[in-house]
Design an enzyme around this catalytic site. Structure first.
Site, mmCIF file in Angstrom:
data_model
loop_
_atom_site.group_PDB
_atom_site.id
_atom_site.type_symbol
_atom_site.label_atom_id
_atom_site.label_comp_id
_atom_site.label_asym_id
_atom_site.label_seq_id
_atom_site.Cartn_x
_atom_site.Cartn_y
_atom_site.Cartn_z
ATOM 1 N N GLU A 72 6.159 -5.565 -4.051
ATOM 2 C CA GLU A 72 5.118 -5.542 -3.025
ATOM 3 C C GLU A 72 4.023 -6.564 -3.365
ATOM 4 O O GLU A 72 3.555 -6.633 -4.508
ATOM 5 C CB GLU A 72 4.544 -4.120 -2.981
ATOM 6 N N LYS B 260 4.239 -2.650 6.084
ATOM 7 C CA LYS B 260 4.194 -1.327 5.458
ATOM 8 C C LYS B 260 3.640 -0.322 6.459
ATOM 9 O O LYS B 260 2.640 -0.584 7.127
ATOM 10 C CB LYS B 260 3.304 -1.393 4.209
ATOM 11 N N CYS C 89 6.819 0.570 -0.845
ATOM 12 C CA CYS C 89 6.147 1.465 -1.784
ATOM 13 C C CYS C 89 5.874 2.856 -1.220
ATOM 14 O O CYS C 89 6.766 3.687 -1.141
ATOM 15 C CB CYS C 89 4.860 0.814 -2.280
#
Length: 648
Positions: free
Chosen positions: A46, A115, A175
């Site tokens: 990330e 994300k 994540c």
């Protein structure tokens, strides 16, 4: 890739916080390394182009402007590869800042995925900088990238599919997405994604690696997918946090590869996409959604080189048996309890006061007797109610006879010896068979005589005949029809031969009786044999594995045929790879061909099996796991074997 294997990588580059040029140089170095090792997919952490720990520097215009310069370099480097590259960076669009992953192939950005879940608790405060996107997708243009920046899909609902390897469909988690109650990858998988890439920056705290590993492993199992988890590592700011580069590659609940933490590394393994598709095909509750109905866009790309992927991952020679001893012991204890509980229920339901076991001194009857003793203990019945019957005949050796008798006595069962030589010879005279001709009639007459005795003894004692045959014998049809093939309850019917050995070994290792321990070890050391032919010099002359082949090979074949529906060519390749140095190619091919022929030809024996407990994911019960017509043709499978014949 012809076998469905796809080599993938999770890479942690060395980073310097906010130094895009430095980070891109190291990302490209990892790309070249992955390419040199023939990876087809490489996933980076990330925000790795800037570093995850930039904090308020993410709001600096200069930093964001340099992202496109870094992307240009990565795009240029990707042209020389045939890989899908997944890299993370901060992305400014529509007056908002997004934490995104770009999926790159041969100089082109196929799509950009933001994300979806922005953490803002404990040490995380991403909401200070990043925006949560809405569902869906749009097409954008990045003028700074020139032609490479035109018409780029941007959004949450993007999947990436190889048009010449359609089993590979990639979805993206970033994540925190994984740590949510319903991760985005759940929806990705239901729309068709077979592999999930997770770009992560998960800081290290005590014990967190265990939870992280289980999270990745369980998500790959829940989705029946491959999962590539790439984690930030050394080089991130240590102001408050430390990152350990914990990269993980998992497949359907199995960790294939992971890095040791606290140094930056890259891991590579092969995902078996056809195996994943097979699992989903088998599971009727895995209900997929059409991409258009879910608002998804599937973006195609083309691998230029699709061939047979060299394997680096390992396959166990005994897929039915856990390799770790603690896991194996736990499995053995569990199986013994399943077998005994099944028998306990049947004995209680039928009000039987005795159990009749034909005991030969071999592995299968030994396990059946141990299970029966355990079931009697559970019912609070005296073990003397177990009638252990030894029926010596032409092939019985002193070794197996003595072991059978001693085992019975130690367990407290009642021993009954009934020699059957005279009865079998009388039967030979009745049907006009020459006893010097040691053919199938000679052998099966003994087996059926033994079953006749056991059945009638059970009637005589208000008892039940306990079957001893195992699943490997049933797969090969290595049982006399209406002989040892038949019983009133078969406790070993779903236990393969390789596992029978470990169950008996486990019992030997955990018993407190030294004499029982010694006898069980000697049983384990005795060659597998039906003992239907006369011994030579007092030793077993008829060894099963000399006739039908090694059980470790047959159990390997059975597992991949039954569990995943693999075709013969793939099973042959896996067996060659796994048993390299143990068996040569011709030997493996010979027994694989034998396996297929016998498996198809002997289904009629499995179609009328007695009841028995299922203990694992593979079973042959005609009432449950395996419903196959007894007259099915094996020609299709043998034809493929003809094509791969090493002698052809």
């Amino acid at each position: 890739m012809k076998d469905g294997f796809l080599r993938v990588a999770a890479a942690t580059p060395d980073v310097s916080v906010a130094d895009i040029a430095h980070n891109v140089t190291n990302i490209i170095a990892r790309i070249k390394e992955a390419n040199s090792r023939d990876a087809k997919v490489v996933v980076f952490p990330e925000l790795c182009m800037t570093g995850y720990t930039c904090n308020d520097l993410f709001l600096q215009e200069l930093l964001l402007d340099k992202i496109c310069d870094g992307l240009k370099e990565i795009l240029a480097a990707s042209i020389a590869t045939d890989m899908l590259i997944v890299v993370g960076f901060p992305f400014f669009l529509h007056n908002s800042l997004y934490n995104v992953a770009a999926v790159i192939h041969e100089g082109k950005i196929l799509g950009i995925v933001p994300k979806q879940h922005i953490p803002n608790y404990s040490e995380f405060y991403e909401a200070r900088h990043f925006t949560t996107p809405g569902k869906g997708y749009e097409r954008i243009t990045l003028t700074a990238l020139g032609d490479a920046g035109k018409d780029i899909p941007f959004g949450t609902n993007l999947l990436f599919q190889a048009d010449n390897m359609t089993e590979f469909i990639l979805g993206i988690d970033i994540c925190e997405d994984l740590w949510m109650p319903i991760p985005p990858s759940c929806e990705h998988a239901l729309v068709g994604a077979t592999v999930i890439a997770n770009l992560s920056a998960s800081d290290e705290t005590t014990g967190k690696d265990i939870y992280r590993r289980e999270l990745v492993r369980n998500q790959s199992a829940r989705l029946v997918s491959g999962y590539i988890y790439a984690d930030a590592g050394e080089g991130e700011s240590s102001t408050d946090l430390v990152f350990a580069g914990h990269n993980i590659i998992s497949e359907n609940g199995t960790i294939l590869k992971e890095t040791s933490r606290f140094h930056n590394d890259m891991i590579i393994s092969e995902l078996d996409l056809k195996k994943l598709i097979s699992e989903r095909r088998r599971m009727s509750t895995y209900e997929t959604i059409l991409p258009k109905d879910a608002g998804y866009l599937i973006l195609p790309f083309h691998f230029h080189h699709v061939g047979t992927t060299n394997l680096t991952r390992t396959f166990t020679q005994t897929p039915f048996v856990p390799q770790n001893k603690a896991d194996r012991d736990r499995r053995c204890n569990e199986i013994l309890n399943i077998q005994a509980l099944g028998l306990k229920k049947r004995l209680a339901h039928t009000h039987c006061t005795s159990a009749v076991v034909g005991i030969s001194g071999g592995l299968d009857s030994t396990l059946a007797l141990l299970v029966t003793a355990k079931a009697f203990d559970m019912l609070g019945l005296d073990r003397s109610g177990i009638l252990s019957v030894t029926m010596p005949c032409f092939g019985t050796t002193d070794r197996t006879y003595q072991n059978a008798c001693e085992l019975t006595k130690i367990l407290g069962a009642t021993l009954k010896e009934i020699p059957i030589h005279e009865a079998v010879n009388l039967h030979f005279r009745d049907i006009g068979h020459d006893s010097s001709v040691h053919d199938v009639t000679y052998e099966n007459s003994q087996a059926r005589q033994r079953t006749l005795i056991l059945m009638n003894l059970a009637n005589q004692t208000n008892g039940m005949v306990i079957g001893t045959g195992d699943m490997s014998e049933l797969a090969l049809g290595w049982a006399t029809y209406n002989g040892d093939h038949m019983s009133m309850y078969g406790v070993n019917c779903s236990v393969p031969k390789t596992l029978v050995r470990y169950l008996v070994l486990y019992y030997a290792e955990t018993t407190k009786e030294q004499k029982l321990h010694d006898i069980l070890l000697d049983v384990l050391d005795t060659p597998v044999s039906p003992e239907l032919l006369p011994p030579k010099d007092g030793k077993i002359a008829q060894k099963t594995e000399d006739i039908v082949g090694p059980y470790e090979l047959h159990d390997f074949f059975l597992y991949y045929l039954m569990r995943f529906g693999f075709r013969p060519a793939k099973i042959y390749r896996l067996a060659k790879y796994t048993f390299d140095g143990v068996y040569d190619d011709k030997t493996i091919y010979k027994w694989l061909r034998t396996f297929y022929w016998r498996f198809f030809a002997q289904q009629f024996k499995r179609s009328c099996l007695p009841d028995g407990p299922k203990v694992g994911s593979v079973a042959l019960s005609p009432r449950g796991d395996w419903r196959m017509p007894s007259d099915a043709s094996v020609n299709l499978w043998l034809a493929e074997l003809d094509k791969i014949n090493p002698d052809a």
